[in-house]
Scaffold this motif. Sequence first.
Motif, PDB file in Angstrom:
ATOM      1  N   UNK A 196       0.805  -1.220   0.000  1.00  0.00           N
ATOM      2  CA  UNK A 196       0.000   0.000   0.000  1.00  0.00           C
ATOM      3  C   UNK A 196       0.839   1.271   0.000  1.00  0.00           C
ATOM      4  N   UNK A 197       2.056   1.189   0.525  1.00  0.00           N
ATOM      5  CA  UNK A 197       2.875   2.392   0.682  1.00  0.00           C
ATOM      6  C   UNK A 197       4.248   2.150   0.066  1.00  0.00           C
ATOM      7  N   UNK A 198       4.603   2.942  -0.927  1.00  0.00           N
ATOM      8  CA  UNK A 198       5.902   2.803  -1.573  1.00  0.00           C
ATOM      9  C   UNK A 198       7.010   3.058  -0.557  1.00  0.00           C
ATOM     10  N   UNK A 199       7.958   2.136  -0.490  1.00  0.00           N
ATOM     11  CA  UNK A 199       9.105   2.302   0.381  1.00  0.00           C
ATOM     12  C   UNK A 199       8.863   1.978   1.833  1.00  0.00           C
ATOM     13  N   UNK A 200       7.659   1.566   2.198  1.00  0.00           N
ATOM     14  CA  UNK A 200       7.373   1.241   3.590  1.00  0.00           C
ATOM     15  C   UNK A 200       8.263   0.094   4.059  1.00  0.00           C
ATOM     16  N   UNK A 201       8.742   0.183   5.305  1.00  0.00           N
ATOM     17  CA  UNK A 201       9.570  -0.859   5.891  1.00  0.00           C
ATOM     18  C   UNK A 201       8.855  -1.425   7.116  1.00  0.00           C
ATOM     19  N   UNK A 202       8.814  -2.744   7.212  1.00  0.00           N
ATOM     20  CA  UNK A 202       8.115  -3.411   8.309  1.00  0.00           C
ATOM     21  C   UNK A 202       9.063  -4.395   8.980  1.00  0.00           C
ATOM     22  N   UNK A 203       9.195  -4.284  10.286  1.00  0.00           N
ATOM     23  CA  UNK A 203       9.956  -5.239  11.086  1.00  0.00           C
ATOM     24  C   UNK A 203       8.986  -6.021  11.962  1.00  0.00           C
ATOM     25  N   UNK A 260       6.547 -15.881   1.080  1.00  0.00           N
ATOM     26  CA  UNK A 260       6.796 -14.855   0.056  1.00  0.00           C
ATOM     27  C   UNK A 260       6.809 -13.454   0.671  1.00  0.00           C
ATOM     28  N   UNK A 261       5.971 -13.225   1.663  1.00  0.00           N
ATOM     29  CA  UNK A 261       5.951 -11.915   2.318  1.00  0.00           C
ATOM     30  C   UNK A 261       7.256 -11.680   3.077  1.00  0.00           C
ATOM     31  N   UNK A 262       7.672 -12.673   3.851  1.00  0.00           N
ATOM     32  CA  UNK A 262       8.880 -12.518   4.654  1.00  0.00           C
ATOM     33  C   UNK A 262      10.141 -12.463   3.793  1.00  0.00           C
ATOM     34  N   UNK A 263      10.035 -12.896   2.562  1.00  0.00           N
ATOM     35  CA  UNK A 263      11.158 -12.827   1.613  1.00  0.00           C
ATOM     36  C   UNK A 263      11.337 -11.417   1.040  1.00  0.00           C
ATOM     37  N   UNK A 264      10.362 -10.535   1.245  1.00  0.00           N
ATOM     38  CA  UNK A 264      10.419  -9.196   0.652  1.00  0.00           C
ATOM     39  C   UNK A 264      11.551  -8.390   1.288  1.00  0.00           C
ATOM     40  N   UNK A 293      10.826  -6.238   4.414  1.00  0.00           N
ATOM     41  CA  UNK A 293      10.290  -6.896   5.610  1.00  0.00           C
ATOM     42  C   UNK A 293      11.436  -7.622   6.319  1.00  0.00           C
ATOM     43  N   UNK A 294      11.559  -7.410   7.619  1.00  0.00           N
ATOM     44  CA  UNK A 294      12.577  -8.111   8.402  1.00  0.00           C
ATOM     45  C   UNK A 294      11.911  -8.858   9.562  1.00  0.00           C
ATOM     46  N   UNK A 295      12.569  -9.927   9.979  1.00  0.00           N
ATOM     47  CA  UNK A 295      12.090 -10.732  11.101  1.00  0.00           C
ATOM     48  C   UNK A 295      13.105 -10.666  12.236  1.00  0.00           C
TER      49      UNK A 295
END
Length: 456
Positions: free
Chosen positions: A27-34, A66-70, A73-75
Amino acid sequence: METAPLRVAVVGAGPAGIYAADTLIKSVAGAAVDLFEKLPAPFGLVRYGVAPDHPRIKQIVHALHRVLDHPNVRLFGNVHYGTDVALADLREHYDAVVFATGCERDRDLDVPGVELPGSHGAAEFVRWYDGHPDVGREWTLDARSVAVIGAGNVALDVARVLAKSAGDMLGTEIPDAVHRGLVANPATDVHVFARRGLAQARFSPMELRELDHVPGLEVIVDPEDMEFDAVSETEARGDKHVGMVVKILQEWALRDRRGDPRRVHLHFLTRPDRVLGTDRVEGLRVERTAYTGDGSVRGTGVFTEYPVGAVYRAVGYTGSHLAELPFDHERGVLPHVAGRVRDIDGQELPGVYAVGWIKRGPVGLIGHTKGCASETVRSLLADVPGLRRAPRRSPDAMPQLLDRRGIDYTSWDGWLALDKHERGLGEARGRERIKVVPRGDMVDISRAGLSTAFPA
């Protein structure tokens, strides 16, 4: 002045948290999710809440993978919210925090005797046979006749695992200690008790049919339990899945007995009244119920005692109170409106959100979580213009904080290393996977892949 890309922390790396991350980065270009997960491995209930003999359900891992491979996105696994990191830490490093911690505890069952040895919560049993690292490896299975209280898929899973031959489970990913426990299991009869009728059962048709296809296992339904009232008939006609469940159960009630060596008895319109025994479970007394005409049931004063040696409560899960956050203790969830967490006075906590079962309670299948995540992310994105932006925005800041605190966190690369290791263990035995159970072993194997996950 250009606004910095959105940075979001998600606490919980089960399906709800991962779907929220997926929706955000799309939804958001460049968004980063941990994502922060208290266990060393991701996937939550898919790994530790789905019975090991349900591989089709576990296929959802491929989509989550596939999501966590983006790259955005970090775990961070093996990180406990409230102990290793606090809300203030997350607010310092992220513009918003989404809680996706789920519901893991058994809901209480208020009947006398429920505290006796041999009376168990289904959640703990499920975690045992799924190889959860925080559950002991020994489980006493010594009862020939067992009671399971509940009318949902967890009750079916527990009943099936208890009644199934240990040999039939050997091809799954169960750890060796679980297989040894199941080999010693003497159960021949498992009684499942549902307080209401057929149309109110929360079994899925697929799970119900699978139960009847277990080799050497017979499912028995008493024809006397086929009672209906007007509300039940309306539910069966108006909902396709309910109608299918009712049809399956009716067919089983009318068929001839097969004489298989192990049996699952499905009882309806029956509620637990007392767990019997002095030093341990020796039986279960149940009361016959009757419809009240509005979809509810009442006790009839007719009681039956079943001589069972163990009782499993599968009456639902509930969430746990999270540090520094309000909590609805009655419903076991975070109080919220459209995913925006609110305090006890109804005021929104800016930048704090909820998704999944900790938001809506333990209802719905895994697939329902996508819509739940979409609602929460819509709320978050609508709030972005007014959110306080995090002062510490460097991607390196969080791993450096965890390193300073001596937290042995795991990563996505670490999960890939653990996944490869477990598959290797399984391949050597002709199985798809054998789970590594001890937390320390999981961390050690996973940490081998850490060096490439968060470059300094």
